[in-house]
Design a protein around this motif. Structure first.
Motif, short mmCIF file in Angstrom:
data_model
loop_
_atom_site.label_atom_id
_atom_site.label_comp_id
_atom_site.label_asym_id
_atom_site.label_seq_id
_atom_site.Cartn_x
_atom_site.Cartn_y
_atom_site.Cartn_z
N ILE A 116 -0.92 9.10 -8.29
CA ILE A 116 -0.56 7.82 -8.90
C ILE A 116 0.09 6.88 -7.89
O ILE A 116 -0.26 5.70 -7.79
N ALA A 117 1.05 7.41 -7.11
CA ALA A 117 1.74 6.56 -6.13
C ALA A 117 0.76 6.05 -5.07
O ALA A 117 0.82 4.87 -4.68
N HIS A 118 -0.15 6.91 -4.62
CA HIS A 118 -1.12 6.48 -3.61
C HIS A 118 -2.06 5.41 -4.18
O HIS A 118 -2.38 4.43 -3.51
N ALA A 119 -2.50 5.61 -5.41
CA ALA A 119 -3.42 4.65 -6.02
C ALA A 119 -2.72 3.31 -6.25
O ALA A 119 -3.32 2.24 -6.05
N MET A 120 -1.44 3.33 -6.64
CA MET A 120 -0.71 2.08 -6.83
C MET A 120 -0.50 1.37 -5.49
O MET A 120 -0.60 0.14 -5.41
N ALA A 121 -0.21 2.12 -4.43
CA ALA A 121 -0.05 1.51 -3.11
C ALA A 121 -1.37 0.88 -2.65
O ALA A 121 -1.39 -0.24 -2.13
N TYR A 122 -2.45 1.59 -2.88
CA TYR A 122 -3.77 1.07 -2.51
C TYR A 122 -4.05 -0.23 -3.27
O TYR A 122 -4.48 -1.23 -2.69
N ALA A 123 -3.78 -0.22 -4.57
CA ALA A 123 -4.04 -1.41 -5.39
C ALA A 123 -3.15 -2.58 -4.97
O ALA A 123 -3.56 -3.74 -5.04
N ALA A 124 -1.92 -2.29 -4.53
CA ALA A 124 -0.96 -3.34 -4.16
C ALA A 124 -1.04 -3.73 -2.69
O ALA A 124 -0.23 -4.53 -2.22
N CYS A 125 -2.00 -3.15 -1.95
CA CYS A 125 -2.17 -3.44 -0.50
C CYS A 125 -0.89 -3.07 0.26
O CYS A 125 -0.41 -3.82 1.11
N ILE A 126 -0.35 -1.91 -0.05
CA ILE A 126 0.83 -1.38 0.66
C ILE A 126 0.40 -0.09 1.36
O ILE A 126 -0.35 0.70 0.79
N GLY A 127 0.88 0.12 2.58
CA GLY A 127 0.61 1.37 3.28
C GLY A 127 -0.76 1.37 3.92
O GLY A 127 -1.21 0.35 4.45
N GLN A 128 -1.42 2.53 3.90
CA GLN A 128 -2.69 2.70 4.59
C GLN A 128 -3.85 2.18 3.73
O GLN A 128 -3.67 1.79 2.59
N ASN A 129 -5.02 2.20 4.35
CA ASN A 129 -6.27 1.88 3.63
C ASN A 129 -6.24 0.50 3.00
O ASN A 129 -6.45 0.33 1.80
N LYS A 130 -5.94 -0.51 3.85
CA LYS A 130 -5.84 -1.86 3.33
C LYS A 130 -7.08 -2.71 3.61
O LYS A 130 -7.04 -3.92 3.46
#
Ligand SMILES: Nc1ncnc2c1ncn2[C@@H]1O[C@H](COP(=O)(O)OP(=O)(O)O)[C@@H](O)[C@H]1O
Ligand SMILES: [Zn+2]
Length: 157
Positions: A116-130
């Motif tokens: 969940i945390a990784h998917a939310m970061a991805y959706a919010a353009c935070i962290g890796q895989n931007k």
């Protein structure tokens, strides 16, 4: 309050509880009442009526088998539990997750919790895989109509 065009809303829970509701009660019957009231096989193996709601542990333990025949719909009722504890513990079941808005399609199916945390970061353009973040969707301009390539004459060699 928010627009599903630009806001991802994720709702979930941190854990379940040692709670269950069971029996074969009829449609419309309150879960706060006695189980199986409309069936001939409505009692437990002691011949006692039992409640729809019960707990695996917690304050509702009874050392003597109970026969619940009342119509007691009080939401503050302490329902019976298997193991006596001052307060009930958390449970181990999967919990549900609901999402709406951009990237909400990532929150379907069954996932390990850290997903969940990784998917939310991805959706919010935070962290890796931007990489996907640099292609901003312009919602005011209509999407281009896909043009089929002109038909090529067949080339016979
Ligand atoms: N035997 C029981 N009968 C009725 N309610 C119970 C019983 N055991 C626990 N509960 C209720 O279950 C709820 C558990 O919620 P809570 O303690 O707020 O969970 P958490 O804070 O861990 O999310 C409480 O409202 C508690 O009163
Ligand atoms: Zn909690």
């Amino acid at each position: 309050m928010t627009s599903s065009d630009d806001t991802l809303v994720v709702v979930s829970a941190d854990h379940s509880h040692a709670f269950s509701f069971g029996g074969y009660s009829h449609r419309g019957q309150s879960i706060l009442s006695i189980a199986n009231q409309s069936y001939y096989d409505s009692t437990d193996s002691n011949g006692h009526y039992y409640t729809v709601v019960s707990y695996g542990n917690g304050p509702g333990h009874k050392s003597v088998p109970q026969n619940y025949t009342d119509e007691y719909f009080d939401v503050d009722r302490v329902y019976e539990s298997v193991f006596p504890l001052d307060s009930e513990t958390h449970g181990g079941e999967d919990v549900q997750i609901f999402a709406s808005g951009p990237m909400s399609h990532l929150f379907t199916g069954t996932h390990e919790q850290t997903y969940i945390a990784h998917a939310m970061a991805y959706a919010a353009c935070i962290g890796q895989n931007k990489a996907h973040c640099s292609t901003r969707r312009d919602t005011t301009t209509p999407l281009p109509t896909y043009q089929l390539p002109p038909t090529q004459p067949a080339v016979i060699i």
